[in-house]
Design a protein around this motif. Structure first.
Motif, PDB file in Angstrom:
ATOM      1  N   MET A   1      -1.367 -58.412 -55.025  1.00  0.00           N
ATOM      2  CA  MET A   1      -2.551 -58.234 -54.177  1.00  0.00           C
ATOM      3  C   MET A   1      -3.546 -57.275 -54.818  1.00  0.00           C
ATOM      4  N   ILE A   2      -3.024 -56.169 -55.315  1.00  0.00           N
ATOM      5  CA  ILE A   2      -3.881 -55.186 -55.978  1.00  0.00           C
ATOM      6  C   ILE A   2      -4.561 -55.814 -57.197  1.00  0.00           C
TER       7      ILE A   2
ATOM      8  N   TYR B   1      -5.333 -58.921 -57.633  1.00  0.00           N
ATOM      9  CA  TYR B   1      -6.397 -59.824 -57.187  1.00  0.00           C
ATOM     10  C   TYR B   1      -7.654 -59.047 -56.815  1.00  0.00           C
ATOM     11  N   LEU B   2      -7.453 -57.922 -56.130  1.00  0.00           N
ATOM     12  CA  LEU B   2      -8.597 -57.099 -55.733  1.00  0.00           C
ATOM     13  C   LEU B   2      -9.332 -56.522 -56.930  1.00  0.00           C
ATOM     14  N   LEU B   3      -8.588 -56.215 -57.963  1.00  0.00           N
ATOM     15  CA  LEU B   3      -9.201 -55.607 -59.155  1.00  0.00           C
ATOM     16  C   LEU B   3      -9.840 -56.636 -60.082  1.00  0.00           C
ATOM     17  N   GLU B   4      -9.408 -57.877 -59.922  1.00  0.00           N
ATOM     18  CA  GLU B   4      -9.758 -58.945 -60.841  1.00  0.00           C
ATOM     19  C   GLU B   4     -11.200 -58.922 -61.362  1.00  0.00           C
ATOM     20  N   ASP B   5     -12.142 -59.018 -60.429  1.00  0.00           N
ATOM     21  CA  ASP B   5     -13.531 -59.128 -60.866  1.00  0.00           C
ATOM     22  C   ASP B   5     -14.196 -57.798 -61.197  1.00  0.00           C
ATOM     23  N   CYS B   6     -13.471 -56.703 -60.920  1.00  0.00           N
ATOM     24  CA  CYS B   6     -14.048 -55.394 -61.231  1.00  0.00           C
ATOM     25  C   CYS B   6     -13.919 -55.081 -62.709  1.00  0.00           C
TER      26      CYS B   6
ATOM     27  N   VAL C   1     -15.323 -48.778 -61.533  1.00  0.00           N
ATOM     28  CA  VAL C   1     -14.495 -49.094 -60.365  1.00  0.00           C
ATOM     29  C   VAL C   1     -13.031 -49.032 -60.718  1.00  0.00           C
TER      30      VAL C   1
ATOM     31  N   CYS D   1      -7.332 -49.158 -63.847  1.00  0.00           N
ATOM     32  CA  CYS D   1      -6.756 -50.304 -64.555  1.00  0.00           C
ATOM     33  C   CYS D   1      -6.317 -49.941 -65.959  1.00  0.00           C
TER      34      CYS D   1
ATOM     35  N   VAL E   1     -19.514 -57.758 -56.409  1.00  0.00           N
ATOM     36  CA  VAL E   1     -18.906 -57.010 -57.513  1.00  0.00           C
ATOM     37  C   VAL E   1     -19.316 -57.653 -58.834  1.00  0.00           C
TER      38      VAL E   1
ATOM     39  N   TYR F   1     -18.944 -49.401 -55.543  1.00  0.00           N
ATOM     40  CA  TYR F   1     -17.795 -49.295 -56.443  1.00  0.00           C
ATOM     41  C   TYR F   1     -16.954 -48.078 -56.109  1.00  0.00           C
TER      42      TYR F   1
ATOM     43  N   CYS G   1      -0.929 -51.492 -63.206  1.00  0.00           N
ATOM     44  CA  CYS G   1      -2.387 -51.518 -63.275  1.00  0.00           C
ATOM     45  C   CYS G   1      -2.992 -50.114 -63.266  1.00  0.00           C
TER      46      CYS G   1
ATOM     47  N   MET H   1      -3.877 -46.461 -64.665  1.00  0.00           N
ATOM     48  CA  MET H   1      -4.023 -45.731 -65.919  1.00  0.00           C
ATOM     49  C   MET H   1      -3.144 -44.500 -65.894  1.00  0.00           C
TER      50      MET H   1
END
Lengths: 110, 110
Positions: free
Chosen positions: A83-84, A86-91, A98, A102, B26, B77, B101, B103
């Motif tokens: 889930m996390i 997916y939320l980060l995907e486009d960032c 953002v 990552c 985003v 963001y 994910c 850092m």
DNA sequence: TCAATATTTCAAGAGTTATTGAATTATGAA
DNA sequence: TTCATAATTCAATAACTCTTGAAATATTGA
């Protein structure tokens, strides 16, 4: 993990009792905790707890296992991570500000 | 960011149209997009879109700015990152398998 | 078997959320 | 000023979610 699974997971987490449950279970580690113990932790009646655990389980965020009279619930680290992710995907990539959370290499640049 | 703010943000994201809006914004970058453009993107009527944008704005996930006749919406963001950070909080340190994910250094070990 | 414990299921009621279309507000152009 | 565009607000309705307490199910121990 697809859009509807993510929405189900987000909905499951977007409730006070369930957010507390998940945070408690994540802290419990992979063995999790028995329903009764969780109920005490989050100040919930048995039926109310069962209702919320069922929603979390249905969203794939927890799994359960009977041990004698008790049923142990534990957080699904895989689903949480999915889930996390997916939320980060486009960032990632486009907007590194953002996603300072990552790891290099994890980003899905679209 | 506290529990109730996180719940508000999660609730805001836990809906198909709003999840699509956020992902689109985003991807749009910090200048965002005008309401009308977003409406076309997510196939939403004006009033429905306005309803959903209002919820996202109220949750702090988007900000708006009028430019002539148009109102431009953009993703926050900072709030996205804050919410993600709260979700990862208890995972990090204890359960590195969830937070591949994260850092190194971002984790909030409790 | 009977009683106790652990948990789930059920039904009712209160509260919240999403959708629709019509009306309204704000701005800019002819 | 008048018209068109861009977006919001409003009211009604339908659908969903949460809580409660009572009843049911599963398991173990006396």
């Amino acid at each position: 993990m697809n859009e509807s699974q993510v929405i189900k997971a987000l909905s499951a987490l977007a409730q006070e009792t369930r957010l507390q449950i998940i945070r408690y279970l994540v802290a419990c580690g992979k063995d999790g905790a028995a329903a009764g113990t969780i109920g005490e932790e989050v100040n919930s009646s048995a039926s109310r707890l069962s209702f919320h655990l069922n929603i979390l389980e249905n969203a794939g965020l927890v799994t359960s296992k009977r041990v004698s009279r008790r049923i142990f619930y534990s957080a699904s680290y895989e689903q949480m991570g999915g889930m996390i992710g997916y939320l980060l995907e486009d960032c990632c990539g486009n907007h590194p500000e953002v996603t300072s959370c990552c790891m290099p290499g994890t980003s899905n640049i679209s």
